[in-house]
Design a protein around this motif. Sequence first.
Motif, mmCIF file in Angstrom:
data_model
loop_
_atom_site.group_PDB
_atom_site.id
_atom_site.type_symbol
_atom_site.label_atom_id
_atom_site.label_comp_id
_atom_site.label_asym_id
_atom_site.label_seq_id
_atom_site.Cartn_x
_atom_site.Cartn_y
_atom_site.Cartn_z
ATOM 1 N N ASP A 156 0.829 -1.207 0.000
ATOM 2 C CA ASP A 156 0.000 0.000 0.000
ATOM 3 C C ASP A 156 0.866 1.261 0.000
ATOM 4 O O ASP A 156 0.512 2.278 -0.615
ATOM 5 C CB ASP A 156 -0.974 0.014 1.179
ATOM 6 N N ALA A 157 2.032 1.191 0.635
ATOM 7 C CA ALA A 157 2.967 2.321 0.620
ATOM 8 C C ALA A 157 3.554 2.496 -0.780
ATOM 9 O O ALA A 157 3.726 3.628 -1.257
ATOM 10 C CB ALA A 157 4.088 2.094 1.630
ATOM 11 N N LEU A 158 3.855 1.374 -1.440
ATOM 12 C CA LEU A 158 4.377 1.425 -2.805
ATOM 13 C C LEU A 158 3.383 2.086 -3.748
ATOM 14 O O LEU A 158 3.750 2.954 -4.553
ATOM 15 C CB LEU A 158 4.697 0.006 -3.292
ATOM 16 N N ASN A 159 2.111 1.682 -3.636
ATOM 17 C CA ASN A 159 1.077 2.262 -4.500
ATOM 18 C C ASN A 159 0.952 3.768 -4.285
ATOM 19 O O ASN A 159 0.838 4.539 -5.236
ATOM 20 C CB ASN A 159 -0.272 1.593 -4.238
ATOM 21 N N GLU A 160 0.998 4.179 -3.026
ATOM 22 C CA GLU A 160 0.863 5.609 -2.720
ATOM 23 C C GLU A 160 2.088 6.393 -3.192
ATOM 24 O O GLU A 160 1.956 7.496 -3.741
ATOM 25 C CB GLU A 160 0.662 5.802 -1.216
ATOM 26 N N LEU A 161 3.265 5.819 -3.009
ATOM 27 C CA LEU A 161 4.493 6.484 -3.457
ATOM 28 C C LEU A 161 4.500 6.607 -4.976
ATOM 29 O O LEU A 161 4.893 7.650 -5.520
ATOM 30 C CB LEU A 161 5.717 5.707 -2.977
ATOM 31 N N ALA A 162 4.069 5.564 -5.674
ATOM 32 C CA ALA A 162 3.995 5.605 -7.145
ATOM 33 C C ALA A 162 3.013 6.672 -7.600
ATOM 34 O O ALA A 162 3.274 7.408 -8.556
ATOM 35 C CB ALA A 162 3.597 4.232 -7.687
ATOM 36 N N ASP A 163 1.861 6.772 -6.913
ATOM 37 C CA ASP A 163 0.856 7.780 -7.271
ATOM 38 C C ASP A 163 1.371 9.190 -7.031
ATOM 39 O O ASP A 163 1.168 10.094 -7.840
ATOM 40 C CB ASP A 163 -0.427 7.569 -6.458
ATOM 41 N N ARG A 164 2.043 9.372 -5.910
ATOM 42 C CA ARG A 164 2.482 10.718 -5.544
ATOM 43 C C ARG A 164 3.674 11.202 -6.368
ATOM 44 O O ARG A 164 3.851 12.403 -6.550
ATOM 45 C CB ARG A 164 2.808 10.779 -4.047
ATOM 46 N N THR A 165 4.486 10.271 -6.857
ATOM 47 C CA THR A 165 5.628 10.684 -7.691
ATOM 48 C C THR A 165 5.253 10.722 -9.166
ATOM 49 O O THR A 165 5.885 11.417 -9.950
ATOM 50 C CB THR A 165 6.824 9.747 -7.476
ATOM 51 N N ALA A 166 4.225 9.961 -9.550
ATOM 52 C CA ALA A 166 3.557 10.075 -10.858
ATOM 53 C C ALA A 166 4.514 10.151 -12.047
ATOM 54 O O ALA A 166 4.404 11.039 -12.885
ATOM 55 C CB ALA A 166 2.628 11.296 -10.846
ATOM 56 N N GLY A 167 5.472 9.247 -12.098
ATOM 57 C CA GLY A 167 6.368 9.189 -13.249
ATOM 58 C C GLY A 167 7.504 10.195 -13.247
ATOM 59 O O GLY A 167 8.264 10.284 -14.200
ATOM 60 N N ASP A 168 7.639 10.952 -12.176
ATOM 61 C CA ASP A 168 8.674 11.980 -12.074
ATOM 62 C C ASP A 168 9.898 11.385 -11.369
ATOM 63 O O ASP A 168 9.895 11.196 -10.143
ATOM 64 C CB ASP A 168 8.137 13.180 -11.295
ATOM 65 N N VAL A 169 10.944 11.089 -12.141
ATOM 66 C CA VAL A 169 12.130 10.437 -11.584
ATOM 67 C C VAL A 169 12.812 11.308 -10.523
ATOM 68 O O VAL A 169 13.223 10.826 -9.470
ATOM 69 C CB VAL A 169 13.135 10.075 -12.697
#
Length: 323
Positions: A156-169
């Motif tokens: 669930d932390a991974l999903n939230e981190l992926a959403d919040r960074t949204a493809g921005d390296v």
Amino acid sequence: MVYLIYGNQTPSIKSRVKKIIKENLPDNDEMNLVKFDASNVLIQEWIDEANYVPLGYEHKIVIADNCYFLLKSKPKNKIEADQNYGELMNFLLHPSEDCDLILTVPSLAVATNSDIYKTIKETGKIIEIPDLDQNGWKDGVRRYCFENAHLKIDNDALNELADRTAGDVALLQTSVAKLSLYTDHVRYEDVILMVVRPLEDNTFLIFNYLINGKNADAVKLFRDLRVSNVEPVTLIMMLGNQFRLLNQVFYLFKNGRTDDEIAKELNIKPIRAQILRKNTGLVSEKAIHRTLNDLFELDLQIKSGLVDRFYAFELFLINFKRK
């Protein structure tokens, strides 16, 4: 060899450039590794550098970053009138065996039909760094956490981190660095605490709060964003885009268009068209027009220095009316 490396993610471009340097020039210094900003330095200057190998060196690398002239929509540039593209084409057709030339463009919108691009494709190497889809980005986030920071991360932390960074390296790198200082096992609440939502998501939340009559929640979120140094003029621009889109949906729906037709007309996803169409029942057309005018006037007053930007924007949120 001539390389062209392009993509939306600057950190990924830099990583690829470092790999080429490590493979082709492991022992480098300021004499045999030279970098230029191609948006400020004339082509002929860095081509001259590429043609010159200093005494005592067998090989060198010249890097030309920000090659604006390779973009589909070439921006205005003060050095454009003095550019000598003939020298670049000549180097591409007859590349030096003693020098690698690396051109980078921080965008995917490269003019693939240009003579320069076609020539590099024939005589050199083109490396496109595509944006990852949602699943690919999530896998990339997990790998980056483990390989670069040795972090364990819950799903669930991974999903939230992926959403919040949204493809921005770049944002991912910054966020993981902060998390690694905080913990070595990242949980959902850690991401909520340490990683700020993308500004576009926060602007959309403010928009939703307003059209649902939750002005106090909109003000609270704005105050949180203020701590992160988000400027009101940026929020005004992004909110204006949201209300303009809602206005277009309102007009098309009123003229009998379906959700799919609206999505196609406005080049947005059908689900977004459906949500915005439902929102037309929460706010009047008159209120949308009034809000767009209020945002325009507020932007003008702030940029003219007539009002305090934070106080004035907060007052706009408090006074917003849906009807």
